[in-house]
Design a protein around this motif. Structure first.
Motif, PDB file in Angstrom:
ATOM      1  N   PRO A  65       0.868  -1.083   0.001  1.00  0.00           N
ATOM      2  CA  PRO A  65       0.090  -0.199  -0.182  1.00  0.00           C
ATOM      3  C   PRO A  65       0.850   1.354  -0.021  1.00  0.00           C
ATOM      4  CG  PRO A  65      -0.689  -1.683   1.705  1.00  0.00           C
ATOM      5  CD  PRO A  65       0.404  -1.982   1.114  1.00  0.00           C
ATOM      6  N   ILE A  66       2.042   1.262   0.595  1.00  0.00           N
ATOM      7  CA  ILE A  66       2.991   2.438   0.571  1.00  0.00           C
ATOM      8  C   ILE A  66       4.092   2.018  -0.076  1.00  0.00           C
ATOM      9  CG2 ILE A  66       3.980   3.936   2.032  1.00  0.00           C
ATOM     10  CD1 ILE A  66       1.814   3.766   4.262  1.00  0.00           C
ATOM     11  N   LEU A  67       4.508   2.926  -1.037  1.00  0.00           N
ATOM     12  CA  LEU A  67       5.508   2.701  -1.966  1.00  0.00           C
ATOM     13  C   LEU A  67       6.556   3.764  -1.691  1.00  0.00           C
ATOM     14  CD1 LEU A  67       3.982   1.590  -5.164  1.00  0.00           C
ATOM     15  CD2 LEU A  67       4.840   0.327  -3.357  1.00  0.00           C
ATOM     16  N   SER A  68       7.784   3.668  -1.526  1.00  0.00           N
ATOM     17  CA  SER A  68       8.744   4.687  -1.147  1.00  0.00           C
ATOM     18  C   SER A  68       9.019   5.649  -2.343  1.00  0.00           C
ATOM     19  CB  SER A  68      10.179   4.256  -0.936  1.00  0.00           C
ATOM     20  OG  SER A  68      10.593   3.249  -1.970  1.00  0.00           O
ATOM     21  N   VAL A  69       8.861   5.272  -3.526  1.00  0.00           N
ATOM     22  CA  VAL A  69       8.720   5.990  -4.634  1.00  0.00           C
ATOM     23  C   VAL A  69       7.461   6.919  -5.034  1.00  0.00           C
ATOM     24  CG1 VAL A  69       7.560   4.247  -6.098  1.00  0.00           C
ATOM     25  CG2 VAL A  69       9.169   6.179  -7.322  1.00  0.00           C
ATOM     26  N   ASP A  70       6.279   6.480  -4.326  1.00  0.00           N
ATOM     27  CA  ASP A  70       5.073   7.274  -4.182  1.00  0.00           C
ATOM     28  C   ASP A  70       5.377   8.320  -3.367  1.00  0.00           C
ATOM     29  OD1 ASP A  70       3.348   6.304  -5.938  1.00  0.00           O
ATOM     30  OD2 ASP A  70       2.662   4.987  -4.734  1.00  0.00           O
ATOM     31  N   VAL A  71       6.115   8.322  -2.137  1.00  0.00           N
ATOM     32  CA  VAL A  71       6.376   9.429  -1.207  1.00  0.00           C
ATOM     33  C   VAL A  71       7.346  10.353  -1.663  1.00  0.00           C
ATOM     34  CG1 VAL A  71       7.318   9.709   0.987  1.00  0.00           C
ATOM     35  CG2 VAL A  71       6.117   7.864   0.674  1.00  0.00           C
ATOM     36  N   VAL A  72       8.347  10.020  -2.413  1.00  0.00           N
ATOM     37  CA  VAL A  72       9.505  10.623  -2.990  1.00  0.00           C
ATOM     38  C   VAL A  72       8.828  11.667  -4.046  1.00  0.00           C
ATOM     39  CG1 VAL A  72      11.351  10.933  -4.527  1.00  0.00           C
ATOM     40  CG2 VAL A  72      11.350   9.002  -2.537  1.00  0.00           C
ATOM     41  N   ILE A  73       8.273  11.155  -4.768  1.00  0.00           N
ATOM     42  CA  ILE A  73       7.135  11.980  -6.072  1.00  0.00           C
ATOM     43  C   ILE A  73       6.545  12.886  -5.465  1.00  0.00           C
ATOM     44  CG2 ILE A  73       5.642  11.786  -8.011  1.00  0.00           C
ATOM     45  CD1 ILE A  73       6.543   8.833  -8.626  1.00  0.00           C
ATOM     46  N   THR A  74       5.410  12.677  -4.391  1.00  0.00           N
ATOM     47  CA  THR A  74       4.537  13.395  -3.782  1.00  0.00           C
ATOM     48  C   THR A  74       5.387  14.674  -3.105  1.00  0.00           C
ATOM     49  OG1 THR A  74       3.110  11.677  -3.315  1.00  0.00           O
ATOM     50  CG2 THR A  74       2.963  13.957  -2.125  1.00  0.00           C
ATOM     51  N   LYS A  75       6.752  14.338  -2.563  1.00  0.00           N
ATOM     52  CA  LYS A  75       7.362  15.452  -1.726  1.00  0.00           C
ATOM     53  C   LYS A  75       8.030  16.221  -2.966  1.00  0.00           C
ATOM     54  CE  LYS A  75       8.393  13.246   2.399  1.00  0.00           C
ATOM     55  NZ  LYS A  75       9.532  12.451   3.337  1.00  0.00           N
ATOM     56  N   GLU A  76       8.385  15.582  -4.017  1.00  0.00           N
ATOM     57  CA  GLU A  76       8.753  16.511  -5.192  1.00  0.00           C
ATOM     58  C   GLU A  76       7.806  17.333  -5.573  1.00  0.00           C
ATOM     59  OE1 GLU A  76      12.019  16.837  -6.431  1.00  0.00           O
ATOM     60  OE2 GLU A  76      12.970  15.507  -4.720  1.00  0.00           O
ATOM     61  N   PHE A  77       6.724  16.903  -5.887  1.00  0.00           N
ATOM     62  CA  PHE A  77       5.497  17.708  -6.391  1.00  0.00           C
ATOM     63  C   PHE A  77       5.358  18.961  -5.357  1.00  0.00           C
ATOM     64  CE2 PHE A  77       3.204  16.269 -10.113  1.00  0.00           C
ATOM     65  CZ  PHE A  77       4.042  15.417 -10.541  1.00  0.00           C
ATOM     66  N   GLN A  78       5.252  18.630  -4.069  1.00  0.00           N
ATOM     67  CA  GLN A  78       4.827  19.660  -3.084  1.00  0.00           C
ATOM     68  C   GLN A  78       6.114  20.578  -2.647  1.00  0.00           C
ATOM     69  OE1 GLN A  78       3.206  17.041   0.176  1.00  0.00           O
ATOM     70  NE2 GLN A  78       1.361  17.020  -0.971  1.00  0.00           N
ATOM     71  N   GLU A  79       7.100  20.401  -3.309  1.00  0.00           N
ATOM     72  CA  GLU A  79       8.311  21.153  -2.816  1.00  0.00           C
ATOM     73  C   GLU A  79       7.874  23.028  -3.227  1.00  0.00           C
ATOM     74  OE1 GLU A  79      12.077  20.404  -4.794  1.00  0.00           O
ATOM     75  OE2 GLU A  79      12.463  18.986  -3.154  1.00  0.00           O
ATOM     76  N   SER A  80       7.091  23.123  -4.167  1.00  0.00           N
ATOM     77  CA  SER A  80       6.782  24.712  -4.469  1.00  0.00           C
ATOM     78  C   SER A  80       5.586  24.963  -3.903  1.00  0.00           C
ATOM     79  CB  SER A  80       6.880  24.622  -5.947  1.00  0.00           C
ATOM     80  OG  SER A  80       6.257  25.911  -6.366  1.00  0.00           O
TER      81      SER A  80
END
Length: 277
Positions: A65-80
């Motif tokens: 259910p929780i993928l590390s790649v998903d967390v990384v992608i979301t954090k990248e999107f939310q940087e701005s």
């Protein structure tokens, strides 16, 4: 009272004239049937190809259910955190959060297609959106993946229910994706609204996925799953559309002299009259 009837008739005549002008403009902008068939076959193949990975992805996120790649992608999107970006992401997702407004838009769009004598297309606009919604509910129940956790990423809009696949993405692909597909295969590029039928739907389909990730409502794999399964439904819908269109279902009964064959004419097996040259 004697003056009321002529006034009503004049209004009806004016409305009828405007409707006929719109119908004529849409007809003049239509592509001939052979071109519609060719473009649709290409789109069907493209939409079916992107479905190839959906089943594997659905199984994988069910097990993990929780993928590390998903967390990384979301954090990248939310940087701005720029207000213009945040407002854009909220605006793109807004329609999917307003069920009544979205339903009204679907019905009005179908009505507009019906008025210009694209009646089979009008039914598909409503039907595909309804089927997509029901299947999204079923898929979310089967996969049962929880939504992003506020402990892992920022959640700007907290949504309820399960996460996979994204309902926003599937509903946007079903509605906006179908409008884009019909605009691409049915019409020439000789009117301003021909381009609007491509640009506006493409805008919403392309940006709805990033908006769901940015707002913390879905993981990137939820969005990908929505695009993949939405693409499958769209491909199947276009295949069924071509099947029915080829049999003349809901096609206009008459054509003006000299008008190109915009829709295939249903074959009349009961008639054995010789063809006239």
């Amino acid at each position: 009272m004697k003056q009321e009837k002529p006034a009503n008739e004049q209004i009806q005549n004016n409305v009828q004239d405007k409707v006929e002008k719109v119908q004529q403009e849409v007809t003049e902008s239509r592509e001939p049937w052979y071109m519609v068939s060719r473009r649709t076959q290409f789109l069907i193949a493209a939409y079916l190809i992107i479905f190839a990975a959906f089943s594997a992805l659905a199984w994988f996120v069910h097990v993990h259910p929780i993928l590390s790649v998903d967390v990384v992608i979301t954090k990248e999107f939310q940087e701005s955190k720029k207000p213009i970006l945040s407002n854009l992401m909220v605006a793109v997702s807004y329609l999917g959060n307003q069920s009544i407004l979205f339903f009204a838009l679907i019905v009005l769009t179908a009505l507009a297609f019906w008025v210009v004598r694209l009646r089979l297309e009008a039914l598909f606009i409503i039907g595909l959106s309804a089927v997509s919604t029901l299947l999204n509910i079923l898929l979310k129940y089967i996969v049962s993946r929880p939504r992003p956790n506020a402990n892992l990423v920022e959640v700007f809009q907290r949504a309820t229910g399960q996460s996979f696949p994204s309902g926003h993405v599937m509903s946007y692909v079903a509605f906006w994706g179908l409008i884009f597909s019909l605009g691409l295969i049915l019409f020439k590029r000789n009117r301003w609204w021909n381009y609007a039928l491509l640009i506006i739907p493409a805008f919403f389909v392309v940006l709805v996925g990033p908006s769901r990730i940015y707002l913390g409502d879905h993981w990137a794999s939820d969005v990908l799953g929505g695009y993949l399964f939405g693409g499958l439904l769209l491909g199947l819908a276009l295949w069924l559309y071509m099947f029915l269109k080829g049999r003349g279902v809901l096609a206009p009964k008459t054509r003006k002299p000299g008008e190109q064959m915009l829709d295939p004419q249903p074959s009349n097996h009961g008639s054995h009259q010789p063809a006239r040259s």
